[in-house]
Design an enzyme around this catalytic site. Structure first.
Site, PDB file in Angstrom:
ATOM      1  N   GLY A 131       0.807  -1.219   0.000  1.00 24.29           N
ATOM      2  CA  GLY A 131       0.000   0.000   0.000  1.00 24.29           C
ATOM      3  C   GLY A 131       0.837   1.264   0.000  1.00 24.29           C
ATOM      4  CE  LYS A 160      -7.525   4.574  10.748  1.00 26.12           C
ATOM      5  NZ  LYS A 160      -6.697   5.669  10.224  1.00 26.12           N
TER       6      LYS A 160
HETATM    7  N1  LIG Z   1      -3.065  10.933   7.978  1.00 28.05           N
HETATM    8  C1  LIG Z   1      -3.268  10.932   6.693  1.00 28.05           C
HETATM    9  O1  LIG Z   1      -3.203  11.981   6.021  1.00 28.05           O
HETATM   10  C2  LIG Z   1      -3.552   9.632   6.010  1.00 28.05           C
HETATM   11  C3  LIG Z   1      -3.603   9.578   4.621  1.00 28.05           C
HETATM   12  C4  LIG Z   1      -3.787   8.353   4.018  1.00 28.05           C
HETATM   13  C5  LIG Z   1      -3.931   7.194   4.787  1.00 28.05           C
HETATM   14  N2  LIG Z   1      -3.891   7.275   6.142  1.00 28.05           N
HETATM   15  C6  LIG Z   1      -4.032   6.044   6.943  1.00 28.05           C
HETATM   16  O2  LIG Z   1      -2.961   5.179   6.633  1.00 28.05           O
HETATM   17  C7  LIG Z   1      -3.387   3.819   6.647  1.00 28.05           C
HETATM   18  C8  LIG Z   1      -2.976   3.131   5.338  1.00 28.05           C
HETATM   19  O3  LIG Z   1      -3.628   3.776   4.255  1.00 28.05           O
HETATM   20  P1  LIG Z   1      -3.083   3.686   2.744  1.00 28.05           P
HETATM   21  O4  LIG Z   1      -3.653   4.860   2.015  1.00 28.05           O
HETATM   22  O5  LIG Z   1      -1.609   3.497   2.771  1.00 28.05           O
HETATM   23  O6  LIG Z   1      -3.797   2.363   2.246  1.00 28.05           O
HETATM   24  P2  LIG Z   1      -3.922   1.807   0.742  1.00 28.05           P
HETATM   25  O7  LIG Z   1      -2.694   2.108  -0.022  1.00 28.05           O
HETATM   26  O8  LIG Z   1      -5.226   2.288   0.158  1.00 28.05           O
HETATM   27  O9  LIG Z   1      -4.074   0.246   0.985  1.00 28.05           O
HETATM   28  C9  LIG Z   1      -3.136  -0.438   1.772  1.00 28.05           C
HETATM   29  C10 LIG Z   1      -3.231  -1.913   1.592  1.00 28.05           C
HETATM   30  O10 LIG Z   1      -4.397  -2.427   2.183  1.00 28.05           O
HETATM   31  C11 LIG Z   1      -4.536  -3.774   1.682  1.00 28.05           C
HETATM   32  N3  LIG Z   1      -5.930  -4.001   1.300  1.00 28.05           N
HETATM   33  C12 LIG Z   1      -6.735  -3.197   0.572  1.00 28.05           C
HETATM   34  N4  LIG Z   1      -7.936  -3.791   0.400  1.00 28.05           N
HETATM   35  C13 LIG Z   1      -7.868  -4.983   1.036  1.00 28.05           C
HETATM   36  C14 LIG Z   1      -8.798  -6.047   1.222  1.00 28.05           C
HETATM   37  N5  LIG Z   1     -10.023  -6.001   0.705  1.00 28.05           N
HETATM   38  N6  LIG Z   1      -8.395  -7.111   1.926  1.00 28.05           N
HETATM   39  C15 LIG Z   1      -7.157  -7.159   2.469  1.00 28.05           C
HETATM   40  N7  LIG Z   1      -6.233  -6.176   2.308  1.00 28.05           N
HETATM   41  C16 LIG Z   1      -6.614  -5.112   1.607  1.00 28.05           C
HETATM   42  C17 LIG Z   1      -3.653  -3.898   0.458  1.00 28.05           C
HETATM   43  O11 LIG Z   1      -2.454  -4.560   0.836  1.00 28.05           O
HETATM   44  P3  LIG Z   1      -1.835  -5.856   0.129  1.00 28.05           P
HETATM   45  O12 LIG Z   1      -2.504  -6.010  -1.191  1.00 28.05           O
HETATM   46  O13 LIG Z   1      -0.379  -5.555   0.062  1.00 28.05           O
HETATM   47  O14 LIG Z   1      -2.145  -6.981   1.052  1.00 28.05           O
HETATM   48  C18 LIG Z   1      -3.326  -2.438   0.161  1.00 28.05           C
HETATM   49  O15 LIG Z   1      -2.144  -2.272  -0.554  1.00 28.05           O
HETATM   50  C19 LIG Z   1      -4.888   3.843   6.939  1.00 28.05           C
HETATM   51  O16 LIG Z   1      -5.123   3.590   8.293  1.00 28.05           O
HETATM   52  C20 LIG Z   1      -5.297   5.267   6.604  1.00 28.05           C
HETATM   53  O17 LIG Z   1      -6.422   5.713   7.347  1.00 28.05           O
HETATM   54  C21 LIG Z   1      -3.691   8.459   6.765  1.00 28.05           C
END
Ligand SMILES: NC(=O)c1ccc[n+]([C@@H]2O[C@H](COP(=O)([O-])OP(=O)(O)OC[C@H]3O[C@@H](n4cnc5c(N)ncnc54)[C@H](OP(=O)(O)O)[C@@H]3O)[C@@H](O)[C@H]2O)c1
Length: 312
Positions: free
Chosen positions: A13, A138
């Site tokens: 991700g 969360k």
């Molecule tokens: N503070 C901020 O500004 C901010 C911004 C963005 C995100 N965040 C937080 O950071 C965290 C990660 O977010 P991200 O944007 O990095 O996530 P992302 O890139 O959208 O997804 C991360 C990973 O989740 C797994 N995933 C997605 N759908 C799935 C499913 N149906 N079943 C199992 N695994 C699944 C996949 O991993 P694999 O395919 O590798 O298994 C995917 O690569 C979250 O908690 C989000 O709330 C915070």
């Protein structure tokens, strides 16, 4: 600090891939959950292979197969989950309950870091609909972790710079404009901006640090605590031009949310709490928390002006 065996879940991700890189860079034996569901997603498979070449170990496991999660978790001391939680991309936060079950059954994990990495959900009990779903989900995961007696660290990472600095804090924009910009009210509410690689570096620092056991670690690098106006001023200095500014009031902003899709409204609610309420900076860190740049002064974090130079 000694070295750990680390499993990254969600390792392909946006944040997860950075956690993998940081874990390898800090010398930990790094495992990545390889879900069979990624199928023929060539980009993810190639990313996993490239991590393998860099020394990571791929371990097969699926959220649909409890035993496979237990087996994966048994290989390591630390589990970090970076499963998706941004509605405009994908929101799978509650799937982590299955991971919590697996960690509980395996019984060997010394630290679990669930997918948090944003606003501290414990402080968002009064958040608006529909965006509160992110915080509520969360908190459901936090309760399951506590009920299972799993040692944890929560990372409150504030604003990912790619979303917030890139777009000069404007929703729906991730590239800095060169002509006009819309300010949230007076634009003076302070927020906190983090390079995503720095989030990963700080996160990995916490994983076997006794000071962060069962605590929330807030990432507050002091030079990156800035208002929207200050971020814009930094950009203006870099491009040598003053942007035309307009203001959206709180009332206009709330009215503008209506008519947007559910997914967009979730994100717009988060922007509201950051830029009108100041939810990231309107509290002092108490005894339940630690501040990352104080714990790890050796991390040379990226300043907002350095981050913005990428867009020149
Ligand atoms: N503070 C901020 O500004 C901010 C911004 C963005 C995100 N965040 C937080 O950071 C965290 C990660 O977010 P991200 O944007 O990095 O996530 P992302 O890139 O959208 O997804 C991360 C990973 O989740 C797994 N995933 C997605 N759908 C799935 C499913 N149906 N079943 C199992 N695994 C699944 C996949 O991993 P694999 O395919 O590798 O298994 C995917 O690569 C979250 O908690 C989000 O709330 C915070």
């Amino acid at each position: 600090m000694g070295k750990s065996k680390v499993l990254v879940v969600g390792g392909t991700g946006y944040l997860g891939r950075r956690l993998v890189k940081a874990s390898l860079a800090q010398g930990h034996e790094t495992y990545i959950l390889h879900r069979p569901e990624i199928g023929v997603d060539i980009d993810k498979v190639q990313m996993l292979l490239s991590f393998k070449q860099q020394g990571a170990l791929l371990v097969e496991g699926s959220f649909n197969d409890h035993q496979s999660l237990v087996d994966a978790v048994k290989l390591v001391d630390v589990v970090i989950c970076a499963i998706s939680g941004v509605h405009i991309r994908s929101h799978q936060i509650l799937l982590q309950l299955k991971l919590v079950d697996a960690i509980k059954e395996a019984g060997n994990v010394k630290r679990f870091l669930p997918s948090e990495f944003g606003t501290d959900p414990a402080r968002m009990g009064d958040a608006m609909e529909p965006g509160r779903v992110t915080f509520d989900d969360k908190m459901v995961v936090r309760k399951a972790i506590r009920d299972a007696g799993i040692p944890f660290t929560y990372v409150s990472a504030n604003c990912f710079a790619g979303y917030m600095v890139g777009g000069l804090c404007q929703p729906g924009k991730i590239l800095p404009s060169r002509d006009k910009v819309v300010l949230f009210g007076d634009g003076n509410q302070k927020s906190i901006f983090l390079d995503e690689d720095d989030i990963a570096a700080y996160t990995i620092k916490t994983i076997n640090d006794p000071r962060t056991l069962n605590k929330t670690v807030y990432l507050r690098p002091p030079e990156n605590i800035l208002s929207q106006r200050q971020v814009i001023e930094i950009w203006e200095k870099l491009i040598g031009k003053v942007l035309e500014k307009s203001i959206i009031s709180e009332e206009e902003y709330l009215a503008s949310m209506k008519g947007q899709s559910y997914e967009e409204q979730v994100g717009l609610t988060h922007y509201y709490h950051v830029y009108f309420d100041g939810c990231l900076t309107n509290f002092e860190i108490g005894p339940e928390g630690e501040e990352a740049s104080k714990l790890y002064p050796e991390v040379r974090y990226t300043r907002v002006d350095e981050y913005l130079r990428r867009y020149l």
